[in-house]
Write a protein that holds these residues in place. Structure first.
Motif, PDB file in Angstrom:
ATOM      1  N   THR A  26       3.982   1.492  -0.988  1.00 21.14           N
ATOM      2  CA  THR A  26       4.722   1.553  -2.251  1.00 21.14           C
ATOM      3  C   THR A  26       3.831   2.087  -3.359  1.00 21.14           C
ATOM      4  O   THR A  26       4.257   2.916  -4.169  1.00 21.14           O
ATOM      5  CB  THR A  26       5.271   0.154  -2.607  1.00 21.14           C
ATOM      6  OG1 THR A  26       6.163  -0.266  -1.573  1.00 21.14           O
ATOM      7  CG2 THR A  26       5.998   0.166  -3.938  1.00 21.14           C
ATOM      8  N   GLU A  27       2.599   1.631  -3.379  1.00 19.23           N
ATOM      9  CA  GLU A  27       1.659   2.093  -4.397  1.00 19.23           C
ATOM     10  C   GLU A  27       1.401   3.593  -4.276  1.00 19.23           C
ATOM     11  O   GLU A  27       1.315   4.307  -5.272  1.00 19.23           O
ATOM     12  CB  GLU A  27       0.346   1.323  -4.247  1.00 19.23           C
ATOM     13  CG  GLU A  27      -0.616   1.531  -5.404  1.00 19.23           C
ATOM     14  CD  GLU A  27      -1.834   0.637  -5.268  1.00 19.23           C
ATOM     15  OE1 GLU A  27      -2.942   1.201  -5.230  1.00 19.23           O
ATOM     16  OE2 GLU A  27      -1.664  -0.599  -5.198  1.00 19.23           O
ATOM     17  N   LYS A  28       1.317   4.061  -3.046  1.00 22.32           N
ATOM     18  CA  LYS A  28       1.070   5.493  -2.795  1.00 22.32           C
ATOM     19  C   LYS A  28       2.344   6.323  -2.894  1.00 22.32           C
ATOM     20  O   LYS A  28       2.292   7.540  -2.846  1.00 22.32           O
ATOM     21  CB  LYS A  28       0.462   5.676  -1.403  1.00 22.32           C
ATOM     22  CG  LYS A  28      -0.929   5.115  -1.265  1.00 22.32           C
ATOM     23  CD  LYS A  28      -1.436   5.342   0.145  1.00 22.32           C
ATOM     24  CE  LYS A  28      -2.819   4.784   0.337  1.00 22.32           C
ATOM     25  NZ  LYS A  28      -3.281   4.951   1.738  1.00 22.32           N
ATOM     26  N   LYS A  29       3.491   5.615  -2.972  1.00 22.66           N
ATOM     27  CA  LYS A  29       4.800   6.267  -3.071  1.00 22.66           C
ATOM     28  C   LYS A  29       5.074   7.181  -1.875  1.00 22.66           C
ATOM     29  O   LYS A  29       5.547   8.305  -2.029  1.00 22.66           O
ATOM     30  CB  LYS A  29       4.929   7.023  -4.387  1.00 22.66           C
ATOM     31  CG  LYS A  29       4.832   6.128  -5.580  1.00 22.66           C
ATOM     32  CD  LYS A  29       4.941   6.886  -6.873  1.00 22.66           C
ATOM     33  CE  LYS A  29       4.892   5.866  -7.969  1.00 22.66           C
ATOM     34  NZ  LYS A  29       4.150   6.141  -9.072  1.00 22.66           N
ATOM     35  N   MET A  32       6.535  -6.612  -5.844  1.00 24.03           N
ATOM     36  CA  MET A  32       6.447  -5.288  -5.231  1.00 24.03           C
ATOM     37  C   MET A  32       7.787  -4.565  -5.326  1.00 24.03           C
ATOM     38  O   MET A  32       7.838  -3.372  -5.642  1.00 24.03           O
ATOM     39  CB  MET A  32       6.031  -5.431  -3.764  1.00 24.03           C
ATOM     40  CG  MET A  32       5.986  -4.122  -3.013  1.00 24.03           C
ATOM     41  SD  MET A  32       5.581  -4.341  -1.268  1.00 24.03           S
ATOM     42  CE  MET A  32       6.957  -5.344  -0.692  1.00 24.03           C
ATOM     43  N   GLU A  65       0.833  -1.208   0.000  1.00 30.88           N
ATOM     44  CA  GLU A  65       0.000   0.000   0.000  1.00 30.88           C
ATOM     45  C   GLU A  65       0.867   1.257   0.000  1.00 30.88           C
ATOM     46  O   GLU A  65       0.618   2.190  -0.759  1.00 30.88           O
ATOM     47  CB  GLU A  65      -0.900  -0.015   1.238  1.00 30.88           C
ATOM     48  CG  GLU A  65      -1.881   1.134   1.279  1.00 30.88           C
ATOM     49  CD  GLU A  65      -2.820   1.029   2.456  1.00 30.88           C
ATOM     50  OE1 GLU A  65      -3.016   2.062   3.123  1.00 30.88           O
ATOM     51  OE2 GLU A  65      -3.348  -0.071   2.716  1.00 30.88           O
TER      52      GLU A  65
END
Length: 87
Positions: A22-25, A80, A20
């Motif tokens: 990583t996706e949102k950076k 990921m 989560e």
């Protein structure tokens, strides 16, 4: 077996948090990915120990019940990490 299930749940939770972030950076993403890697390694070490040191029949059962889940989690963590490298 219960210990392996607990370790798997922890590793899975760490992976979900890391994915989560990583996706949102977010700024926490790298640390969360590292925590996920560490939790996965702890799980893998406990799994290998349980398979090697236990009764052969129990070892086979552990491999069949937990081995596939560990491989799936390991592949998800790798994916990921690759996603993080692309950014």
């Amino acid at each position: 077996m219960e210990n392996l299930n607990d370790l798997y749940a922890t590793a899975r939770d760490e992976f979900e948090i890391a994915a989560e972030e990583t996706e949102k950076k977010t700024v926490y993403a790298a640390d969360d990915r590292e925590a996920a890697q560490e939790a996965l390694q702890t799980l893998k070490d406990a799994f290998e120990k349980a398979v090697k040191e236990g009764d052969p029949e129990v070892g086979k059962e552990i491999q069949s019940r937990v081995g596939q889940r560990i491989r799936e989690l390991e592949n998800a963590v790798k994916a990921m990490e690759e996603m993080a490298m692309e950014d």
